[in-house]
Design a protein around this motif. Structure first.
Motif, PDB file in Angstrom:
ATOM      1  N   SER A 354      34.037  85.076  57.669  1.00 54.83           N
ATOM      2  CA  SER A 354      35.118  84.546  58.506  1.00 54.83           C
ATOM      3  C   SER A 354      35.245  83.038  58.355  1.00 54.83           C
ATOM      4  O   SER A 354      36.359  82.498  58.311  1.00 54.83           O
ATOM      5  N   ARG A 355      34.099  82.357  58.283  1.00 56.29           N
ATOM      6  CA  ARG A 355      34.138  80.900  58.164  1.00 56.29           C
ATOM      7  C   ARG A 355      34.797  80.481  56.851  1.00 56.29           C
ATOM      8  O   ARG A 355      35.672  79.609  56.830  1.00 56.29           O
ATOM      9  N   VAL A 356      34.377  81.096  55.758  1.00 53.50           N
ATOM     10  CA  VAL A 356      34.926  80.741  54.451  1.00 53.50           C
ATOM     11  C   VAL A 356      36.415  81.051  54.399  1.00 53.50           C
ATOM     12  O   VAL A 356      37.213  80.263  53.888  1.00 53.50           O
ATOM     13  N   TYR A 357      36.806  82.200  54.946  1.00 50.14           N
ATOM     14  CA  TYR A 357      38.229  82.546  54.947  1.00 50.14           C
ATOM     15  C   TYR A 357      39.021  81.521  55.762  1.00 50.14           C
ATOM     16  O   TYR A 357      40.118  81.120  55.372  1.00 50.14           O
ATOM     17  N   GLY A 358      38.474  81.097  56.893  1.00 48.55           N
ATOM     18  CA  GLY A 358      39.142  80.089  57.713  1.00 48.55           C
ATOM     19  C   GLY A 358      39.378  78.805  56.947  1.00 48.55           C
ATOM     20  O   GLY A 358      40.453  78.200  57.044  1.00 48.55           O
ATOM     21  N   TYR A 359      38.397  78.395  56.160  1.00 47.17           N
ATOM     22  CA  TYR A 359      38.567  77.187  55.340  1.00 47.17           C
ATOM     23  C   TYR A 359      39.615  77.419  54.258  1.00 47.17           C
ATOM     24  O   TYR A 359      40.362  76.499  53.890  1.00 47.17           O
ATOM     25  N   GLY A 360      39.699  78.645  53.755  1.00 47.58           N
ATOM     26  CA  GLY A 360      40.732  78.966  52.780  1.00 47.58           C
ATOM     27  C   GLY A 360      42.123  78.857  53.393  1.00 47.58           C
ATOM     28  O   GLY A 360      43.051  78.321  52.769  1.00 47.58           O
ATOM     29  N   VAL A 361      42.281  79.364  54.612  1.00 45.40           N
ATOM     30  CA  VAL A 361      43.561  79.280  55.320  1.00 45.40           C
ATOM     31  C   VAL A 361      43.958  77.817  55.528  1.00 45.40           C
ATOM     32  O   VAL A 361      45.102  77.421  55.259  1.00 45.40           O
ATOM     33  N   ALA A 362      43.025  77.014  55.996  1.00 46.30           N
ATOM     34  CA  ALA A 362      43.304  75.592  56.241  1.00 46.30           C
ATOM     35  C   ALA A 362      43.684  74.879  54.951  1.00 46.30           C
ATOM     36  O   ALA A 362      44.612  74.057  54.931  1.00 46.30           O
ATOM     37  N   SER A 363      42.984  75.191  53.866  1.00 48.13           N
ATOM     38  CA  SER A 363      43.255  74.553  52.575  1.00 48.13           C
ATOM     39  C   SER A 363      44.654  74.883  52.083  1.00 48.13           C
ATOM     40  O   SER A 363      45.396  73.992  51.638  1.00 48.13           O
ATOM     41  N   ILE A 364      45.041  76.147  52.168  1.00 50.01           N
ATOM     42  CA  ILE A 364      46.360  76.574  51.689  1.00 50.01           C
ATOM     43  C   ILE A 364      47.477  75.961  52.533  1.00 50.01           C
ATOM     44  O   ILE A 364      48.461  75.429  51.998  1.00 50.01           O
ATOM     45  N   LEU A 365      47.337  76.011  53.856  1.00 48.24           N
ATOM     46  CA  LEU A 365      48.375  75.466  54.736  1.00 48.24           C
ATOM     47  C   LEU A 365      48.504  73.954  54.557  1.00 48.24           C
ATOM     48  O   LEU A 365      49.618  73.416  54.506  1.00 48.24           O
ATOM     49  N   PHE A 366      47.365  73.258  54.468  1.00 47.20           N
ATOM     50  CA  PHE A 366      47.419  71.804  54.307  1.00 47.20           C
ATOM     51  C   PHE A 366      48.104  71.420  53.010  1.00 47.20           C
ATOM     52  O   PHE A 366      48.933  70.496  52.978  1.00 47.20           O
ATOM     53  N   THR A 367      47.768  72.110  51.916  1.00 50.67           N
ATOM     54  CA  THR A 367      48.362  71.766  50.621  1.00 50.67           C
ATOM     55  C   THR A 367      49.857  71.999  50.625  1.00 50.67           C
ATOM     56  O   THR A 367      50.630  71.166  50.134  1.00 50.67           O
ATOM     57  N   HIS A 368      50.297  73.124  51.193  1.00 57.67           N
ATOM     58  CA  HIS A 368      51.737  73.380  51.301  1.00 57.67           C
ATOM     59  C   HIS A 368      52.422  72.282  52.109  1.00 57.67           C
ATOM     60  O   HIS A 368      53.468  71.747  51.692  1.00 57.67           O
ATOM     61  N   PHE A 369      51.859  71.978  53.251  1.00 55.11           N
ATOM     62  CA  PHE A 369      52.427  70.976  54.152  1.00 55.11           C
ATOM     63  C   PHE A 369      52.485  69.605  53.469  1.00 55.11           C
ATOM     64  O   PHE A 369      53.533  68.938  53.459  1.00 55.11           O
ATOM     65  N   PHE A 370      51.386  69.187  52.871  1.00 55.90           N
ATOM     66  CA  PHE A 370      51.299  67.855  52.256  1.00 55.90           C
ATOM     67  C   PHE A 370      52.210  67.746  51.032  1.00 55.90           C
ATOM     68  O   PHE A 370      52.952  66.773  50.885  1.00 55.90           O
TER      69      PHE A 370
END
Length: 418
Positions: A354-370
């Motif tokens: 769950s922790r690793v997946y959460g970091y994956g979600v944050a990484s994908i959303l941040f990159t799209h946003f940025f």
């Protein structure tokens, strides 16, 4: 605790921010797409009407995601990843080409972009691999497997060609780094980008000279001179080969419109009426909004259709023109708040998966946003990256919803993991 309702354990802060972004997105799609002949809010022949349908179906999608046992996503992560790869492969045979990209399956008038859904599947597969007890990213074989999971969808997406989506997958390397991948991978990627840009601006021998000076300086400052001399030479050879290959890759691998966008970004070419038109008009629209904007539905650039694709990749320009600097800051804060909240929740997970997946979600959303906002304001090449939850499109909205709410379900389920 096992009998507690899922709704009692859901992180409502995350859900509230999500709802706010979706509502803001629909409002701006409506503004960008509204015409003088628009009679009502849910004209299903218009993009805003179709987006309303996508949002309505989203409610069903979220319900299904939250109903499924959280362990399902871990148990079938490999299957989901394999299915996503098959869908990407299928594009070469059955895909529909739109604007020169073979990225979609056409189902009647509806199109589906599998690369959007592959992001969640790849994040799940990466989380599954890294959560195995024997995995250690100090081990070279484990590093190769982790990088291969990221590389597989990238290799299938690049030929479509869709460099924007490929870039999103590559940023999952930050997740690997969080879980122990040596930092020199990130530093190598960072310096490769710098060398690439320098090679577009300067003659190759000048870039090699600068690179040699940097390696020599590192060599002189190093305390382990005898150990580093061979490594320094190998690094210099690779850097030299990379620099001299940039010109070939840029002129023979990149498409003409990609080359034009890089040249405009780097000031090597001015084409405000051609390839640079979108970015130029976007900057005008955002700048005209001032501090507080022109008012909702009052954007003259928006109503004049001066910004192409304003309801999709350039939706941020509507926010800037009609809601002004204050409105854009509020939107940015919502995204930052969502990403920070996901990172906070990821750190308090009871399982590594769950922790690793959460970091994956944050990484994908941040990159799209940025990348999307950087692209719109002209500090990043235009590569077709949508703004999560705001840009028009069923594939985009549903894929981001799946990505986020799988994690919301995992977080809600953690009380049962004691």
């Amino acid at each position: 605790m096992k009998n507690q309702s899922v709704s009692n354990n859901i992180d409502w802060i995350t859900v509230t921010i999500y709802v706010a972004l979706v509502v803001i997105g629909w409002m701006n799609i409506y503004s960008a797409d509204m015409t003088s002949t628009s009679d009502y809010y849910f004209d299903f022949n218009q993009n805003y009407g179709k987006q309303a349908i996508f949002i309505g179906l989203n409610v069903i999608l979220i319900t299904v995601i939250l109903t499924i046992d959280a362990k399902f996503y871990e148990k079938f992560s490999t299957v989901l990843f394999g299915a996503s790869l098959l869908l990407l492969i299928g594009l070469f045979l059955f895909g529909k080409t739109i604007a020169g990209q073979r990225c979609w399956y056409a189902i009647g008038s509806f199109t589906l972009q599998p690369s959007e859904f592959a992001k969640a599947a790849t994040a799940l597969a990466l989380a599954k691999f890294l959560s195995e007890s024997q995995i250690n990213l100090k081990n070279v074989n484990h590093q190769i497997i982790g990088l291969a999971i990221i590389a597989l969808p990238v290799l299938l997406i690049l030929p479509q060609p869709d460099p924007g989506s490929a870039l999103i997958f590559l940023t999952l390397i930050f997740v690997l780094n969080r879980e122990g991948l040596p930092s020199w991978y990130l530093w190598s990627a960072f310096f490769a980008i710098i060398l690439f840009v320098m090679s577009l601006l300067l003659k190759p021998h000048f870039v090699v000279l600068i690179a040699f000076s940097g390696v020599l300086l590192h060599y002189i400052k190093s305390r382990r001179i005898k150990r580093n001399i061979l490594a320094s030479l190998v690094v210099l050879i690779f850097m030299t080969g990379f620099v001299y290959s940039v010109d070939y890759v840029f002129n023979n691998v990149f498409k003409q419109h990609h080359r034009d966008r890089f040249n405009i970004l780097l000031g090597q070419k001015v084409d405000m009426s051609g390839i640079g038109y979108n970015t130029n008009q976007a900057e005008i629209a955002i700048g005209s909004g001032g501090w507080f904007g022109k008012g909702y539905l009052e954007g003259t650039q928006t109503k004049g259709n001066f910004v192409p694709e304003q309801h999709t990749d350039y939706i941020f320009t509507t926010v800037g023109e009609e809601w002004g600097f204050v409105g854009t800051i509020v939107l940015v804060l919502l995204f930052v708040g969502l990403i920070l909240r996901i990172l906070y929740l990821a750190e308090r997970q009871k399982t590594k998966f769950s922790r690793v997946y959460g970091y994956g979600v944050a990484s994908i959303l941040f990159t799209h946003f940025f990348v999307n906002i950087s692209m719109v304001i002209g500090i990043f090449p235009t590569i077709g990256v949508p703004l999560p939850f705001l840009s028009y499109g069923g594939s985009s909205l549903w894929a981001f919803t799946i990505l986020l709410f799988i994690f919301v379900k995992m977080d809600a389920n953690k009380v049962n993991e004691w």
